[in-house]
Design an enzyme around this catalytic site. Structure first.
Site, PDB file in Angstrom:
ATOM      1  N   LYS A  32       0.460  -1.262  -0.170  1.00 25.98           N
ATOM      2  CA  LYS A  32      -0.113   0.428  -0.192  1.00 25.98           C
ATOM      3  C   LYS A  32       0.844   1.189  -0.330  1.00 25.98           C
ATOM      4  O   LYS A  32       2.121   1.514   0.235  1.00 25.98           O
ATOM      5  CB  LYS A  32      -1.247   0.359   1.026  1.00 25.98           C
ATOM      6  CG  LYS A  32      -0.226   0.233   2.516  1.00 25.98           C
ATOM      7  CD  LYS A  32      -1.272  -0.674   3.607  1.00 25.98           C
ATOM      8  CE  LYS A  32      -0.434  -0.114   4.577  1.00 25.98           C
ATOM      9  NZ  LYS A  32      -1.226  -0.506   6.071  1.00 25.98           N
ATOM     10  N   TYR A  65      16.907  29.428   9.686  1.00 24.99           N
ATOM     11  CA  TYR A  65      15.328  29.881  10.096  1.00 24.99           C
ATOM     12  C   TYR A  65      15.771  29.709  11.094  1.00 24.99           C
ATOM     13  O   TYR A  65      15.214  29.063  12.546  1.00 24.99           O
ATOM     14  CB  TYR A  65      14.232  29.271   9.148  1.00 24.99           C
ATOM     15  CG  TYR A  65      13.974  28.997   7.836  1.00 24.99           C
ATOM     16  CD1 TYR A  65      13.668  30.963   7.454  1.00 24.99           C
ATOM     17  CD2 TYR A  65      14.282  28.615   7.329  1.00 24.99           C
ATOM     18  CE1 TYR A  65      13.463  31.197   6.103  1.00 24.99           C
ATOM     19  CE2 TYR A  65      13.316  29.180   5.370  1.00 24.99           C
ATOM     20  CZ  TYR A  65      13.001  30.422   5.637  1.00 24.99           C
ATOM     21  OH  TYR A  65      13.136  30.681   4.483  1.00 24.99           O
TER      22      TYR A  65
HETATM   23  C1  LIG Z   1      -0.309  -1.746   6.344  1.00 25.33           C
HETATM   24  C2  LIG Z   1      -1.201  -3.331   7.065  1.00 25.33           C
HETATM   25  C3  LIG Z   1      -0.415  -4.716   7.120  1.00 25.33           C
HETATM   26  C4  LIG Z   1       1.413  -4.080   7.279  1.00 25.33           C
HETATM   27  O1  LIG Z   1       1.775  -4.153   8.901  1.00 25.33           O
HETATM   28  P1  LIG Z   1       3.712  -3.814   8.430  1.00 25.33           P
HETATM   29  O2  LIG Z   1       3.593  -2.864  10.195  1.00 25.33           O
HETATM   30  O3  LIG Z   1       4.693  -2.583   7.742  1.00 25.33           O
HETATM   31  O4  LIG Z   1       3.899  -4.764   8.458  1.00 25.33           O
HETATM   32  C5  LIG Z   1      -0.651  -5.836   7.727  1.00 25.33           C
HETATM   33  N1  LIG Z   1      -1.808  -5.651   7.906  1.00 25.33           N
HETATM   34  C6  LIG Z   1      -3.512  -4.762   7.829  1.00 25.33           C
HETATM   35  C7  LIG Z   1      -4.299  -4.464   7.328  1.00 25.33           C
HETATM   36  C8  LIG Z   1      -2.227  -3.423   7.267  1.00 25.33           C
HETATM   37  O5  LIG Z   1      -3.280  -2.138   6.928  1.00 25.33           O
END
Ligand SMILES: *Cc1c(COP(=O)(O)O)cnc(C)c1O
Length: 357
Positions: free
Chosen positions: A35, A253
């Site tokens: 994702k 800054y």
């Molecule tokens: C993002 C996600 C994962 C993976 O999580 P990590 O901590 O990056 O391993 C697994 N399952 C779901 C439902 C997620 O949203």
């Protein structure tokens, strides 16, 4: 001339990390979570790099799933939040996608049917994260509703842990989920990266690691290397100017850094508009020509400053690694009060991408 900044993606490191994670898995299958554009690494490149080893891919957007299908990738794909509307429920079938089903509304969309092809459903249980999913007492009804739909193939029951990476752990969520999962007779999917490395009893049939594929640790105070992982993303930029300053001068800054001795300051072509965190503290680690140093003063939109006082050989044109194999992203993140996850996802579109196989 182009602005001297780039993000390099090491696809062979992602493969290494997948295979390494698989060695930790007690589950039959390990699907790669891609994702958020594969946590900033490029969803199509990453999927292709894993195509001959991964058991499947987990995505968020159906657009990404379509991109992978159009590129000829035939691996199982699961949409982690399922369809967002009726049209997506129909498209799930068309593109042969599995999807989480976390709400009665999604069951209604799936019930409308989608012709000859049948989408695959993963029932999502809310075991304590309180984000998505059916409450334990609602699971039986949701299962029967899905089982009553001939045009849906219900294969898997899933949940997601809130604290697999910390001391609270997974005990309570697993206590709520495991009996329901076992009674359902479905395949079981629960483990994220942290559970994959720390809680083997939760691996079930399908593990879903994300962050570890990209070489970063989900655990506070440790780095990917501690887990045998290789960082897949390197953000680097060059020094474009040098300032020699006496003691008592401010840098950047808000005068957030004042020199206490004469210093040599390098100005680097990377700022918060590139995705480097503006709130990173003074002394956030960097590597200049492979030598350790740290940031100085507040990060600007397009530039940041580093200390070159102990690096007389370095100057304009020197390469500064901001995170990557020499500078653990977890340390940069800690210095900015966030996680490697957020930094990886936030690298700006304007930063040129270089991929290596
Ligand atoms: C993002 C996600 C994962 C993976 O999580 P990590 O901590 O990056 O391993 C697994 N399952 C779901 C439902 C997620 O949203």
């Amino acid at each position: 001339m182009t602005r001297p900044i780039r993000v390099e993606i090491d696809l062979s490191a992602i493969r290494h990390n997948y295979l390494h994670s698989r060695q930790h898995a007690q589950s039959k299958q390990v699907i790669a979570v891609l994702k958020a554009n594969a946590y900033g690494h490029g969803v199509l490149d990453t999927a292709k790099a894993l195509a001959d080893c991964a058991d499947g891919f987990a995505l968020l957007n159906i657009e990404d799933a379509v991109l992978l299908r159009d590129a000829g990738l035939k691996q199982p794909i699961t949409l982690l939040e399922g369809p967002f509307d009726q049209a997506e429920a129909t498209a799930m079938a068309e593109y042969q996608l599995a999807g989480a089903v976390h709400s009665p509304q999604q069951i209604a969309w799936l019930a409308k049917g989608s012709g000859a092809k049948i989408p695959e459903a993963w029932l999502k249980v809310n075991s304590g994260m309180n984000r998505l999913g059916f409450q334990p007492q609602e699971v039986e009804e949701a299962l029967s509703a899905l089982r009553a739909l001939p045009a849906v193939r219900l294969t898997t029951i899933m949940t997601h842990f809130s604290s697999a990476d910390d001391d609270y752990g997974v005990t309570e969520q697993w206590r709520r989920f495991a009996p329901l999962a076992a009674a359902s007779g479905l395949k079981i999917s629960a483990a994220n990266s942290a559970a994959l490395f720390r809680h083997p009893h939760t691996h079930g049939d399908i593990a879903r690691p994300g962050i570890v594929l990209y070489g970063s640790s989900p655990f506070d105070g440790s780095t990917g290397a501690d887990l045998g992982l290789k960082p897949a993303m390197t953000l680097s930029a060059d020094i474009i100017a040098v300032q020699d300053i006496p003691a008592g001068e401010a840098v950047g800054y808000g005068r957030r850094f004042i020199s206490d001795k004469p210093m040599r300051i390098g100005i680097v072509a990377c700022g918060y508009a590139d995705g480097y965190p503006r709130v990173a503290a003074n002394g956030t680690p960097v590597a200049v020509d492979g030598q350790k140093s740290g940031t100085v003063g507040r990060v600007s939109m397009d530039m940041l400053a580093v200390d070159l006082s102990h690096l007389p050989q370095s100057g304009v044109g020197s390469r500064v690694e901001l995170w990557g194999p020499q500078v653990p992203i977890e340390q940069v993140a800690a210095s900015a009060g966030t996680l490697g996850y957020e930094l990886m996802c936030a690298v700006a579109v304007r930063v040129p991408r270089v991929k290596r196989d």
